[in-house]
Design a protein around this motif. Structure first.
Motif, PDB file in Angstrom:
ATOM      1  N   SER A 189       0.777  -1.155  -0.029  1.00 50.88           N
ATOM      2  CA  SER A 189       0.011   0.010   0.267  1.00 50.88           C
ATOM      3  C   SER A 189       0.952   1.267   0.177  1.00 50.88           C
ATOM      4  O   SER A 189       0.178   2.291  -0.089  1.00 50.88           O
ATOM      5  CB  SER A 189      -0.810  -0.037   1.081  1.00 50.88           C
ATOM      6  N   PHE A 190       2.167   1.110   0.331  1.00 46.04           N
ATOM      7  CA  PHE A 190       2.959   2.305   0.556  1.00 46.04           C
ATOM      8  C   PHE A 190       3.750   2.548  -0.831  1.00 46.04           C
ATOM      9  O   PHE A 190       4.389   3.504  -1.025  1.00 46.04           O
ATOM     10  CB  PHE A 190       3.960   2.115   1.710  1.00 46.04           C
ATOM     11  N   HIS A 191       3.689   1.624  -1.914  1.00 44.93           N
ATOM     12  CA  HIS A 191       4.122   1.993  -3.282  1.00 44.93           C
ATOM     13  C   HIS A 191       3.827   3.299  -3.866  1.00 44.93           C
ATOM     14  O   HIS A 191       2.684   3.716  -3.910  1.00 44.93           O
ATOM     15  CB  HIS A 191       3.840   0.708  -4.085  1.00 44.93           C
ATOM     16  N   GLY A 192       4.851   4.089  -4.402  1.00 45.40           N
ATOM     17  CA  GLY A 192       4.742   5.374  -4.851  1.00 45.40           C
ATOM     18  C   GLY A 192       4.637   6.364  -3.746  1.00 45.40           C
ATOM     19  O   GLY A 192       4.417   7.547  -4.577  1.00 45.40           O
ATOM     20  N   LYS A 193       4.242   6.076  -2.460  1.00 45.94           N
ATOM     21  CA  LYS A 193       4.138   7.233  -1.677  1.00 45.94           C
ATOM     22  C   LYS A 193       5.421   7.668  -1.178  1.00 45.94           C
ATOM     23  O   LYS A 193       6.448   6.900  -1.136  1.00 45.94           O
ATOM     24  CB  LYS A 193       3.404   6.711  -0.324  1.00 45.94           C
ATOM     25  N   SER A 194       5.604   9.002  -1.122  1.00 47.14           N
ATOM     26  CA  SER A 194       6.558   9.904  -0.401  1.00 47.14           C
ATOM     27  C   SER A 194       6.859   9.343   1.132  1.00 47.14           C
ATOM     28  O   SER A 194       6.264   9.093   1.713  1.00 47.14           O
ATOM     29  CB  SER A 194       6.680  11.303  -0.597  1.00 47.14           C
ATOM     30  N   ILE A 195       8.269   9.205   1.370  1.00 48.36           N
ATOM     31  CA  ILE A 195       8.699   8.753   2.803  1.00 48.36           C
ATOM     32  C   ILE A 195       8.718  10.198   3.730  1.00 48.36           C
ATOM     33  O   ILE A 195       8.655  11.267   2.830  1.00 48.36           O
ATOM     34  CB  ILE A 195      10.091   8.336   3.028  1.00 48.36           C
ATOM     35  N   PHE A 196       8.893  10.187   4.964  1.00 54.31           N
ATOM     36  CA  PHE A 196       8.961  11.343   5.574  1.00 54.31           C
ATOM     37  C   PHE A 196      10.432  11.537   5.646  1.00 54.31           C
ATOM     38  O   PHE A 196      11.148  10.803   6.207  1.00 54.31           O
ATOM     39  CB  PHE A 196       8.525  11.057   7.124  1.00 54.31           C
ATOM     40  N   LEU A 197      10.735  12.749   5.154  1.00 49.21           N
ATOM     41  CA  LEU A 197      12.022  13.388   5.236  1.00 49.21           C
ATOM     42  C   LEU A 197      12.613  13.682   6.685  1.00 49.21           C
ATOM     43  O   LEU A 197      11.890  14.339   7.415  1.00 49.21           O
ATOM     44  CB  LEU A 197      12.245  14.325   4.251  1.00 49.21           C
ATOM     45  N   PRO A 198      13.837  13.493   6.943  1.00 49.97           N
ATOM     46  CA  PRO A 198      14.343  13.933   8.146  1.00 49.97           C
ATOM     47  C   PRO A 198      14.828  15.630   8.385  1.00 49.97           C
ATOM     48  O   PRO A 198      14.745  16.185   7.342  1.00 49.97           O
ATOM     49  CB  PRO A 198      15.655  13.108   8.395  1.00 49.97           C
ATOM     50  N   ASP A 199      14.676  15.783   9.725  1.00 47.73           N
ATOM     51  CA  ASP A 199      15.040  17.325  10.047  1.00 47.73           C
ATOM     52  C   ASP A 199      16.437  17.375   9.753  1.00 47.73           C
ATOM     53  O   ASP A 199      16.965  18.579   9.783  1.00 47.73           O
ATOM     54  CB  ASP A 199      14.719  17.538  11.300  1.00 47.73           C
ATOM     55  N   LYS A 200      17.285  16.461   9.955  1.00 41.62           N
ATOM     56  CA  LYS A 200      18.831  16.462   9.701  1.00 41.62           C
ATOM     57  C   LYS A 200      19.418  15.354   9.372  1.00 41.62           C
ATOM     58  O   LYS A 200      18.644  14.073   9.241  1.00 41.62           O
ATOM     59  CB  LYS A 200      19.609  16.939  10.986  1.00 41.62           C
ATOM     60  N   PHE A 201      20.720  14.935   8.975  1.00 42.82           N
ATOM     61  CA  PHE A 201      21.165  13.744   8.480  1.00 42.82           C
ATOM     62  C   PHE A 201      20.402  13.209   7.311  1.00 42.82           C
ATOM     63  O   PHE A 201      19.975  12.163   7.408  1.00 42.82           O
ATOM     64  CB  PHE A 201      21.395  12.877   9.495  1.00 42.82           C
ATOM     65  N   SER A 202      20.108  13.964   6.185  1.00 40.63           N
ATOM     66  CA  SER A 202      19.396  13.503   5.287  1.00 40.63           C
ATOM     67  C   SER A 202      19.870  12.473   4.463  1.00 40.63           C
ATOM     68  O   SER A 202      21.111  12.173   4.302  1.00 40.63           O
ATOM     69  CB  SER A 202      19.086  14.860   4.081  1.00 40.63           C
ATOM     70  N   PRO A 203      19.225  11.301   3.940  1.00 37.32           N
ATOM     71  CA  PRO A 203      19.956  10.013   3.143  1.00 37.32           C
ATOM     72  C   PRO A 203      20.529  10.727   1.850  1.00 37.32           C
ATOM     73  O   PRO A 203      19.838  11.229   1.069  1.00 37.32           O
ATOM     74  CB  PRO A 203      18.716   9.119   2.989  1.00 37.32           C
ATOM     75  N   ARG A 204      21.724  10.049   1.947  1.00 36.02           N
ATOM     76  CA  ARG A 204      22.519  10.707   0.638  1.00 36.02           C
ATOM     77  C   ARG A 204      22.075   9.841  -0.574  1.00 36.02           C
ATOM     78  O   ARG A 204      21.756   8.823  -0.657  1.00 36.02           O
ATOM     79  CB  ARG A 204      24.041  10.680   0.724  1.00 36.02           C
ATOM     80  N   ALA A 205      21.844  10.741  -1.804  1.00 37.31           N
ATOM     81  CA  ALA A 205      21.405  10.137  -3.037  1.00 37.31           C
ATOM     82  C   ALA A 205      22.089   8.753  -3.374  1.00 37.31           C
ATOM     83  O   ALA A 205      21.542   8.128  -3.902  1.00 37.31           O
ATOM     84  CB  ALA A 205      21.335  11.273  -4.016  1.00 37.31           C
ATOM     85  N   GLU A 206      23.434   8.902  -3.461  1.00 35.14           N
ATOM     86  CA  GLU A 206      24.288   8.191  -3.942  1.00 35.14           C
ATOM     87  C   GLU A 206      24.210   6.747  -3.207  1.00 35.14           C
ATOM     88  O   GLU A 206      24.165   5.568  -3.578  1.00 35.14           O
ATOM     89  CB  GLU A 206      26.007   8.373  -3.993  1.00 35.14           C
ATOM     90  N   PHE A 207      23.825   6.823  -1.915  1.00 30.77           N
ATOM     91  CA  PHE A 207      23.545   5.704  -1.086  1.00 30.77           C
ATOM     92  C   PHE A 207      22.326   5.016  -1.491  1.00 30.77           C
ATOM     93  O   PHE A 207      22.282   3.716  -1.533  1.00 30.77           O
ATOM     94  CB  PHE A 207      23.477   5.879   0.526  1.00 30.77           C
ATOM     95  N   LEU A 208      21.342   5.732  -1.567  1.00 35.27           N
ATOM     96  CA  LEU A 208      20.044   5.168  -2.011  1.00 35.27           C
ATOM     97  C   LEU A 208      20.204   4.601  -3.305  1.00 35.27           C
ATOM     98  O   LEU A 208      19.400   3.520  -3.838  1.00 35.27           O
ATOM     99  CB  LEU A 208      18.948   6.223  -2.101  1.00 35.27           C
ATOM    100  N   ALA A 209      20.763   5.179  -4.363  1.00 34.28           N
ATOM    101  CA  ALA A 209      21.037   4.671  -5.741  1.00 34.28           C
ATOM    102  C   ALA A 209      21.976   3.288  -5.677  1.00 34.28           C
ATOM    103  O   ALA A 209      21.671   2.351  -6.495  1.00 34.28           O
ATOM    104  CB  ALA A 209      22.021   5.910  -6.290  1.00 34.28           C
ATOM    105  N   MET A 210      22.934   3.239  -4.831  1.00 31.22           N
ATOM    106  CA  MET A 210      23.577   2.059  -4.638  1.00 31.22           C
ATOM    107  C   MET A 210      22.543   0.893  -3.961  1.00 31.22           C
ATOM    108  O   MET A 210      22.510  -0.221  -4.469  1.00 31.22           O
ATOM    109  CB  MET A 210      24.699   2.082  -3.678  1.00 31.22           C
TER     110      MET A 210
END
Length: 258
Positions: free
Chosen positions: A227-248
């Motif tokens: 049911s969460f497919h396509g939904k945005s995650i809650f983004l953090p107030d600090k220490f945002s997830p790095r794009a290159e880590f998610l891409a990996m």
């Protein structure tokens, strides 16, 4: 007029320890933790709270939101921010040493780490293992506080059921094992699904559920994961997830459909 008392290294380590562990919304002088630490340090809660907001001004996730009034970071603050982000393991050990002067030494056995421990400590000395486990405690605190102690997919807000999940697995990136930007706050269920590559996060921070999963007639899977497919995650107030880590994660772990 009395001279402003300079911050020494031990006091800065204590301030950074609080910054790592506290959600951004709790960096104020009324916070009991800040009041207690300020008393130990011989400073006012307002002074310590201001230092924490100065540290926050160095976090690009916070400054990207346009929040203003956080412009007082010193040269020492900037140097320590760089030091922290260069080697999280060594820095977490130093933060713990500073805290232990106030509260007593933290043992590896008492560390609040609910995630699965690394399965292979081969080649590590007992001292190094202790440092790693203490570092994991700071990793968990930093990740969960960044997401205000709730799962970034489901919104679950029970810390005992939350995992500070590594985006790039522990075994695959030594240098970023304890970097909170390599972490997501996930429920235990979504952590397992993420770890197995059954779901991932796309470049727009949306949940992607693998189409390779056979979940016909599984209502629980449909309601709790699909049911969460396509939904945005809650983004953090600090220490945002790095794009290159998610891409990996998407390229090497996620179970891509045909």
């Amino acid at each position: 007029m009395a001279a402003i008392k300079a911050w020494d290294r031990q006091q800065l380590l204590l301030a950074f320890s609080l910054y790592v562990r506290l959600p951004f919304g709790r960096l104020h002088a009324r916070n009991p933790d800040i009041i207690q630490y300020a008393e130990f340090m011989g400073r006012t809660p307002s002074s310590l709270a201001m230092k924490l907001t100065n540290i926050a001004s160095l976090d690009p996730v916070i400054t990207a939101t346009g929040r203003v009034g956080l412009t007082g970071a010193s040269h020492a603050d900037r140097a320590m921010w760089l030091e922290m982000n260069t080697d999280w393991l060594a820095f977490s050990e130093q933060m713990n040493a500073a805290v232990s002067v106030l509260t007593g030494p933290l043992s590896a056995e008492s560390v609040d780490v609910r995630e699965q421990q690394p399965s292979n400590y081969q080649g590590m000395s007992k001292e190094t293992i202790t440092q790693v486990r203490l570092g994991q405690s700071y990793f968990r605190a930093a990740v969960l506080s960044a997401y205000n102690n709730r799962c970034c997919i489901s919104g679950l807000a029970l810390p005992k059921l939350l995992i500070a999940s590594h985006i790039v697995p522990w075994s695959q990136d030594i240098h970023n094992r304890l970097n909170p930007s390599n972490g997501l706050a996930l429920s235990a269920l979504h952590d397992k699904a993420f770890d197995l590559g059954l779901l991932t996060i796309d470049e727009h921070y949306r949940v992607v559920v693998s189409s390779k999963i056979n979940h016909s007639n599984d209502q629980f899977f449909d309601s709790s994961i699909n049911s969460f497919h396509g939904k945005s995650i809650f983004l953090p107030d600090k220490f945002s997830p790095r794009a290159e880590f998610l891409a990996m994660h998407r390229e090497t772990i996620f179970e891509k459909g045909l």
